[in-house]
Design a protein around this motif. Structure first.
Motif, PDB file in Angstrom:
ATOM      1  N   HIS A 316      19.580  28.690  68.164  1.00 29.57           N
ATOM      2  CA  HIS A 316      19.450  28.800  66.702  1.00 29.57           C
ATOM      3  C   HIS A 316      18.861  30.126  66.254  1.00 29.57           C
ATOM      4  O   HIS A 316      18.422  30.251  65.116  1.00 29.57           O
ATOM      5  CB  HIS A 316      18.611  27.644  66.136  1.00 29.57           C
ATOM      6  CG  HIS A 316      18.985  26.303  66.695  1.00 29.57           C
ATOM      7  ND1 HIS A 316      20.266  25.809  66.627  1.00 29.57           N
ATOM      8  CD2 HIS A 316      18.243  25.376  67.366  1.00 29.57           C
ATOM      9  CE1 HIS A 316      20.300  24.617  67.212  1.00 29.57           C
ATOM     10  NE2 HIS A 316      19.101  24.343  67.677  1.00 29.57           N
ATOM     11  N   ASP A 331      25.084  30.998  65.113  1.00 27.14           N
ATOM     12  CA  ASP A 331      24.058  30.072  64.635  1.00 27.14           C
ATOM     13  C   ASP A 331      22.713  30.784  64.561  1.00 27.14           C
ATOM     14  O   ASP A 331      22.060  31.011  65.570  1.00 27.14           O
ATOM     15  CB  ASP A 331      23.977  28.871  65.590  1.00 27.14           C
ATOM     16  CG  ASP A 331      22.748  27.996  65.339  1.00 27.14           C
ATOM     17  OD1 ASP A 331      22.132  28.125  64.276  1.00 27.14           O
ATOM     18  OD2 ASP A 331      22.430  27.188  66.233  1.00 27.14           O
ATOM     19  N   HIS A 459      18.371  20.738  63.864  1.00 26.16           N
ATOM     20  CA  HIS A 459      19.448  19.820  63.488  1.00 26.16           C
ATOM     21  C   HIS A 459      20.530  20.563  62.714  1.00 26.16           C
ATOM     22  O   HIS A 459      21.721  20.386  62.961  1.00 26.16           O
ATOM     23  CB  HIS A 459      18.867  18.675  62.645  1.00 26.16           C
ATOM     24  CG  HIS A 459      19.891  17.729  62.103  1.00 26.16           C
ATOM     25  ND1 HIS A 459      19.668  16.972  60.977  1.00 26.16           N
ATOM     26  CD2 HIS A 459      21.153  17.423  62.514  1.00 26.16           C
ATOM     27  CE1 HIS A 459      20.739  16.233  60.720  1.00 26.16           C
ATOM     28  NE2 HIS A 459      21.653  16.495  61.621  1.00 26.16           N
ATOM     29  N   ASP A 462      22.491  22.673  65.197  1.00 26.05           N
ATOM     30  CA  ASP A 462      23.342  21.828  66.045  1.00 26.05           C
ATOM     31  C   ASP A 462      24.549  21.318  65.263  1.00 26.05           C
ATOM     32  O   ASP A 462      25.658  21.221  65.804  1.00 26.05           O
ATOM     33  CB  ASP A 462      22.536  20.635  66.575  1.00 26.05           C
ATOM     34  CG  ASP A 462      21.496  21.039  67.610  1.00 26.05           C
ATOM     35  OD1 ASP A 462      21.609  22.147  68.170  1.00 26.05           O
ATOM     36  OD2 ASP A 462      20.559  20.252  67.837  1.00 26.05           O
TER      37      ASP A 462
END
Length: 481
Positions: A316, A331, A459, A462
């Motif tokens: 992330h 991401d 989250h 993901d």
């Protein structure tokens, strides 16, 4: 309030999640009678299993709070939260978990005091702290990364065999509630608008960050417009700065593709810039910050090089999820404020920007103005999507903007309300893919917190990755619409 006086006294812990559960055993070790207050019955059950009494936080009134000798708060509680406001009015001391850990460590409760190497900043804290941990270990130190990075400082202390050096990531909240902390070395990597809804003003936010540079050695990022002005305000015994520009006397900087120390040595080479991951300006700043703190606690130049060479970026944090048809899907869900999003976007030439969530009082006009030339489209979502769309309209009017919002908005993707975060992200990613061109990046760099639609930034990241991996070449620009 001294630690010895807690034996037999009642202590209130506000918040029963990770931080609360970490401080309960410490307080019990000190002989205190511990009560944990939370609104979640499941968290209270977990704390009760540790030996604490529990209470639903809404049932605490001012009279009840005044009966405690000390309140230990989880960092997310603002000073005006009802139990803390009541404690302050009654003259009950309030410590954060880091304040408690500092006092316990200084008192030698769990062995000789550790070396505290503190990292703070608006962005890059986790990367810098992770780099620092690897550098310390490369130098043969028993080091652990803790604090805001995942392991509470109290947990790191109770495991006596685990570490003699703590690489501690501290948020502005944790620093606010830790006025006594005086680290062996501390760094302010950078400062930009963030958490103004919590602190109330930019000045208050900066004041909290300054506590990281109040100990033996304080370091600041000289290239940052705000952090670079803090050296005169740092109360550390010794201060210096780092820069990605050519180093000079009293600085750690960059010369001929190498990190160079002109603070603790006369031009000693610390690392090769080419070995630093993530590459680019943000990664270089984090590496400079980690190297500076490491040198401040006596780490060798060779260990700096070895630690940075072995570092790999975590999930992330500008992680490439996949490549499809010449488009990369990236991401950077950890870009939770405009300052972080700016660095992320500027690492790419052409970007379809995915942005939205909770701005926490920040504004994005300067960000949009700085990155407008890189944007080929934007997809906005979440509670503050309209604010981001408005900034794009003002400063990047030629950039197409798609909103994935509720059904009463004229520019919605379809006519249904979308409330599930994973479904939101699937629609966002499909819209972004349909506008991406070969050589561009579909970039999740939200510039916001995630809690309106996701459990946390992990989250959200993901969810983005899952949506990107589900795409086919037919979803890309030229194949749809």
């Amino acid at each position: 309030m001294v630690l010895e006086s807690l034996a037999g006294k009642r202590v209130l812990v506000t918040g029963g999640r990770v931080t609360g559960r970490a401080v309960v055993p410490v307080l019990l070790d000190l002989g205190a009678r511990v009560t944990v207050a939370d609104s979640d019955s499941g968290e209270l059950e977990r704390c009760a299993a540790l030996g604490a009494e529990t209470v639903v936080i809404s049932e605490l009134d001012a009279a009840a709070v005044s009966e405690f000798a000390l309140v230990v708060t989880s960092p997310g509680f603002r000073p005006d939260a009802s139990p803390l406001d009541a404690a302050a009015a009654a003259g009950v001391p309030i410590w954060g978990d880091v304040e408690l850990a500092w006092r316990v460590d200084r008192a030698g409760v769990y062995g000789p005091p550790r070396t505290w190497a503190v990292v703070t900043g608006t962005n890059g804290k986790t990367t810098t702290t992770s780099m620092l941990e690897l550098i310390l270990r490369a130098d043969g130190r028993r080091a652990v990364a803790c604090g805001n990075i995942g392991v509470p400082v109290a947990d790191a202390l109770r495991n006596v065999e685990q570490a003699d050096v703590l690489a501690i990531e501290l948020s502005s909240f944790q620093l606010f509630w830790a006025p006594s902390v005086r680290p062996d070395a501390g760094v302010v990597v950078n400062i930009a608008e963030d958490h103004l809804d919590w602190h109330g003003s930019m000045d208050a936010y900066v004041e909290a960050k300054l506590r990281a540079v109040s100990g033996r050695i304080g370091v600041v990022g000289l290239d940052d417009p705000i952090a670079g002005t803090l050296l005169p305000r740092a109360s550390a015994e010794k201060t210096f700065g780092f820069t990605a520009e050519t180093s000079g006397p009293g600085r750690i900087g960059v010369e001929a593709g190498h990190l160079v120390d002109r603070v603790f040595a006369d031009g000693e080479l610390l690392a090769d810039v080419a070995d630093i991951e993530p590459s680019g300006p943000a990664g270089l700043q984090d590496a400079l910050a980690a190297a500076s703190v490491a040198r401040a606690v006596g780490v060798s130049a060779g260990a700096v090089a070895d630690g940075l060479r072995g570092f790999r970026v975590g999930p992330h944090r500008a992680a490439v999820v996949r490549e499809l048809g010449g488009v990369v899907f990236v991401d950077d869900s950890k870009a939770t404020n405009p300052h972080a999003a700016r660095s992320s976007i500027l690492a790419h030439d052409r970007v379809v920007w995915l942005a939205g969530g909770l701005l926490k009082g920040a504004v994005v006009d300067d960000l949009v103005r700085d990155v407008a030339s890189r944007l080929i489209a934007a997809v906005v979502f979440g509670r503050d999507a309209d604010q981001i769309a408005g900034a794009l309209a003002r400063h990047a009017p030629d950039v197409p903007v798609v909103r994935v919002l509720s059904g009463d908005d004229a520019d919605v993707v379809d006519d249904t309300d979308v409330t599930d975060g994973d479904e939101v992200m699937r629609r966002v990613v499909r819209e972004a893919a349909s506008r991406a061109l070969p050589g561009s990046a579909v970039l999740l760099a939200p510039s916001t917190a995630s809690f309106d639609q996701f459990r946390d930034y992990g989250h959200r990241g993901d969810s983005f990755a899952a949506a990107a991996l589900a795409l086919t070449a037919g979803d890309l620009a030229g194949h749809t619409r």
